[in-house]
Scaffold this motif. Structure first.
Motif, mmCIF file in Angstrom:
data_model
loop_
_atom_site.group_PDB
_atom_site.id
_atom_site.type_symbol
_atom_site.label_atom_id
_atom_site.label_comp_id
_atom_site.label_asym_id
_atom_site.label_seq_id
_atom_site.Cartn_x
_atom_site.Cartn_y
_atom_site.Cartn_z
ATOM 1 N N VAL A 11 -2.440 15.386 -3.681
ATOM 2 C CA VAL A 11 -3.028 14.944 -2.408
ATOM 3 C C VAL A 11 -3.361 15.772 -1.327
ATOM 4 O O VAL A 11 -2.451 16.538 -0.707
ATOM 5 C CB VAL A 11 -2.113 13.513 -1.800
ATOM 6 N N THR A 12 -4.452 15.951 -0.960
ATOM 7 C CA THR A 12 -5.180 17.029 -0.012
ATOM 8 C C THR A 12 -5.766 16.308 1.178
ATOM 9 O O THR A 12 -6.170 16.983 2.022
ATOM 10 C CB THR A 12 -5.802 18.228 -0.489
ATOM 11 N N VAL A 13 -5.941 15.096 1.037
ATOM 12 C CA VAL A 13 -6.621 14.377 2.058
ATOM 13 C C VAL A 13 -5.804 13.032 2.616
ATOM 14 O O VAL A 13 -5.751 12.255 1.515
ATOM 15 C CB VAL A 13 -8.003 14.049 1.802
ATOM 16 N N LEU A 14 -5.318 12.963 3.662
ATOM 17 C CA LEU A 14 -4.693 11.839 4.034
ATOM 18 C C LEU A 14 -5.576 10.912 5.170
ATOM 19 O O LEU A 14 -5.295 11.517 6.030
ATOM 20 C CB LEU A 14 -3.165 12.346 4.292
ATOM 21 N N VAL A 15 -5.625 9.784 4.908
ATOM 22 C CA VAL A 15 -6.140 9.060 6.178
ATOM 23 C C VAL A 15 -5.145 7.860 6.394
ATOM 24 O O VAL A 15 -4.947 6.960 5.690
ATOM 25 C CB VAL A 15 -7.582 8.444 5.558
ATOM 26 N N ASN A 16 -4.537 8.033 7.656
ATOM 27 C CA ASN A 16 -3.586 6.989 8.161
ATOM 28 C C ASN A 16 -4.469 5.940 8.556
ATOM 29 O O ASN A 16 -4.719 5.825 10.147
ATOM 30 C CB ASN A 16 -2.698 7.653 9.178
ATOM 31 N N ASN A 17 -4.865 4.968 8.228
ATOM 32 C CA ASN A 17 -5.565 3.932 8.704
ATOM 33 C C ASN A 17 -4.966 2.534 8.783
ATOM 34 O O ASN A 17 -5.365 1.792 9.707
ATOM 35 C CB ASN A 17 -6.909 3.628 7.686
ATOM 36 N N ALA A 18 -3.900 2.311 7.965
ATOM 37 C CA ALA A 18 -3.377 0.892 7.934
ATOM 38 C C ALA A 18 -2.626 0.503 9.420
ATOM 39 O O ALA A 18 -2.183 1.781 10.201
ATOM 40 C CB ALA A 18 -2.138 0.870 7.178
ATOM 41 N N GLY A 19 -3.006 -0.430 9.921
ATOM 42 C CA GLY A 19 -2.727 -0.934 11.176
ATOM 43 C C GLY A 19 -2.692 -2.334 11.343
ATOM 44 O O GLY A 19 -3.496 -3.217 10.686
ATOM 45 N N VAL A 20 -2.178 -2.978 12.502
ATOM 46 C CA VAL A 20 -1.903 -4.171 12.672
ATOM 47 C C VAL A 20 -2.112 -4.587 14.217
ATOM 48 O O VAL A 20 -1.643 -3.976 15.177
ATOM 49 C CB VAL A 20 -0.865 -5.047 12.106
ATOM 50 N N MET A 21 -2.956 -5.714 14.815
ATOM 51 C CA MET A 21 -3.195 -6.103 16.064
ATOM 52 C C MET A 21 -2.587 -7.553 16.176
ATOM 53 O O MET A 21 -3.533 -8.346 15.739
ATOM 54 C CB MET A 21 -4.350 -5.581 16.694
ATOM 55 N N LEU A 22 -1.384 -7.907 16.698
ATOM 56 C CA LEU A 22 -0.958 -9.081 16.395
ATOM 57 C C LEU A 22 -1.011 -9.881 18.044
ATOM 58 O O LEU A 22 -0.454 -9.083 18.786
ATOM 59 C CB LEU A 22 0.366 -9.461 15.965
ATOM 60 N N HIS A 23 -1.742 -10.894 18.279
ATOM 61 C CA HIS A 23 -1.923 -11.563 19.650
ATOM 62 C C HIS A 23 -1.746 -12.991 19.527
ATOM 63 O O HIS A 23 -2.446 -13.655 19.959
ATOM 64 C CB HIS A 23 -3.261 -11.397 20.200
ATOM 65 N N ARG A 24 -0.610 -13.457 18.751
ATOM 66 C CA ARG A 24 -0.687 -14.931 18.460
ATOM 67 C C ARG A 24 -0.066 -15.501 20.061
ATOM 68 O O ARG A 24 -0.219 -16.530 20.356
ATOM 69 C CB ARG A 24 0.618 -15.100 17.614
ATOM 70 N N ASN A 25 0.777 -14.769 20.761
ATOM 71 C CA ASN A 25 1.196 -14.808 21.943
ATOM 72 C C ASN A 25 1.354 -13.809 22.958
ATOM 73 O O ASN A 25 2.299 -13.048 22.713
ATOM 74 C CB ASN A 25 2.392 -15.968 21.992
ATOM 75 N N SER B 44 2.655 -3.551 23.136
ATOM 76 C CA SER B 44 3.085 -2.793 21.685
ATOM 77 C C SER B 44 2.087 -2.180 20.969
ATOM 78 O O SER B 44 2.101 -0.921 20.479
ATOM 79 C CB SER B 44 3.554 -4.142 20.890
ATOM 80 N N TYR B 45 0.756 -2.719 20.933
ATOM 81 C CA TYR B 45 -0.399 -2.215 20.434
ATOM 82 C C TYR B 45 -0.591 -0.798 21.178
ATOM 83 O O TYR B 45 -0.789 0.323 20.418
ATOM 84 C CB TYR B 45 -1.485 -3.161 20.406
ATOM 85 N N THR B 46 -0.894 -1.146 22.627
ATOM 86 C CA THR B 46 -1.271 0.091 23.443
ATOM 87 C C THR B 46 -0.292 1.346 23.042
ATOM 88 O O THR B 46 -0.556 2.458 22.985
ATOM 89 C CB THR B 46 -1.101 -0.143 24.921
ATOM 90 N N THR B 47 1.055 0.972 22.936
ATOM 91 C CA THR B 47 2.266 1.933 23.021
ATOM 92 C C THR B 47 2.142 2.849 21.677
ATOM 93 O O THR B 47 2.183 3.828 21.601
ATOM 94 C CB THR B 47 3.593 1.489 23.115
ATOM 95 N N THR B 48 1.940 2.050 20.696
ATOM 96 C CA THR B 48 1.804 2.710 19.273
ATOM 97 C C THR B 48 0.487 3.474 19.298
ATOM 98 O O THR B 48 0.706 4.656 18.372
ATOM 99 C CB THR B 48 1.864 1.423 17.882
#
Length: 321
Positions: free
Chosen positions: A131-145, A201-205
């Motif tokens: 592997v010579t190309v890595l795309v860190n795309n996985a993410g979650v944004m949870l706003h249930r409360n 949480s989202y902003t900090t990450t």
């Protein structure tokens, strides 16, 4: 020389240095703007070729990750489509194989598990190559409360949005260093620059990923790994799924600027990656706002953001609490 006098001299030296930097700032801004303009007009940064390279794209079973995987395939890259939802990953692979003559394979992996990523790397190397190309795309944004978030949601956002980037770096970077080439692309967010109230949480990450990639770029420079390019992407909300669209409709974001589609974003991201850009903002106008607001003191920055968006944040808070 007494300790008090020494401390006074150190403070004076720092103050003089600050004044000198402030005096040079307009010149530095002019040089930076001119260099960017010349680069765009003259195409000084020639894009690299990734034909035949192997890319790992996390969270590629849908949305922006799928669009990036397709765009990389269009450039001739073999794709390891990684997602916790394997059926979505397989759908992405089918779309790639229907259009492009590259190898692609779906892999189920939890990016928050270092052990699973080690196993993933072994499988990808056996199936597709190093592997010579890595795309860190996985993410979650949870706003249930938004007022009283579930601790499980908070921990999940930290694990997926931030911690996983350390694991992918530990797993995939050594091969790039050995080969002395590679690309690491991290999908951060403008929320890491312009904080989202009630979404700490989202902003900090996202702020964490921005700082992580800056430090990594410096490490590559210190190690003379000039052909390993590290790119941070700072998008606003994208038109990639129904949850995001619903969220932006609630906040009225589209009234300020039209949402960027996943395909448009992927095209810009891959193009910037191949040119070795350090940071990419979506939309591009945000790049100017991002840098201008940093000039002001922190309390002024807070007031400016609230002045422009407090009613939207309050509306979102009331609906999601």
């Amino acid at each position: 020389m007494s300790e008090a006098v020494r401390n006074t001299l150190v403070k004076l030296q720092a103050f003089i240095g600050l004044i000198g930097f402030a005096a040079l700032t307009p010149l530095l801004i002019l040089v930076a703007v001119l260099s960017r303009l010349i680069a765009k007009l003259c195409c000084c940064s020639a894009p690299k070729s990734i034909e035949g390279e192997v890319a790992v794209v996390t969270g590629a079973g849908h949305g922006l990750g799928r669009a990036i995987a397709l765009e990389l395939a269009r450039k001739g890259c073999h794709i390891a489509v990684v997602d916790i939802n394997v059926s979505g990953a397989e759908n992405t692979v089918k779309q790639i194989q229907d259009i492009y003559r590259v190898r692609a394979k779906a892999y189920k992996a939890n990016v928050t598990s270092h052990g699973e990523l080690v196993e993933l790397n072994t499988k990808v190397v056996e199936d597709l190559g190093p592997v010579t190309v890595l795309v860190n795309n996985a993410g979650v944004m949870l706003h249930r409360n938004m007022i009283d978030p579930d601790p499980v949601d908070v921990q999940l956002m930290i694990d997926v949005n931030l911690t996983s980037h350390f694991w992918t770096k530990l797993v995939f970077l050594p091969t790039m260093k050995a080969l002395r080439r590679g690309f690491i692309v991290t999908i951060s967010s403008l929320a890491g620059v312009f904080p989202l109230p009630y979404s700490t949480s989202y902003t900090t990450t996202k702020a964490g990923t921005l700082a992580h990639m800056r430090a990594l770029r410096m490490e590559m420079a210190l190690e003379n790994q000039k052909d390993i390019h590290v790119t941070t992407v700072l998008p606003t909300f994208l038109r990639t799924n129904s949850d995001v669209t619903q969220l932006t409709d609630t906040m009225g974001v589209a009234e300020l600027y039209p949402l960027v589609s996943g395909e448009e974003a992927a095209h810009r991201i891959v193009a910037g990656m191949l040119r070795g850009e350090a940071e990419i903002t979506l939309p591009g106008l945000a790049s100017l706002l991002y840098r201008l607001i940093q000039i002001f003191p922190a309390d002024w920055q807070d007031r400016l953001i609230l002045l422009l968006s407090s009613s939207r944040f309050k509306k979102l808070r009331d609906e999601r609490s």
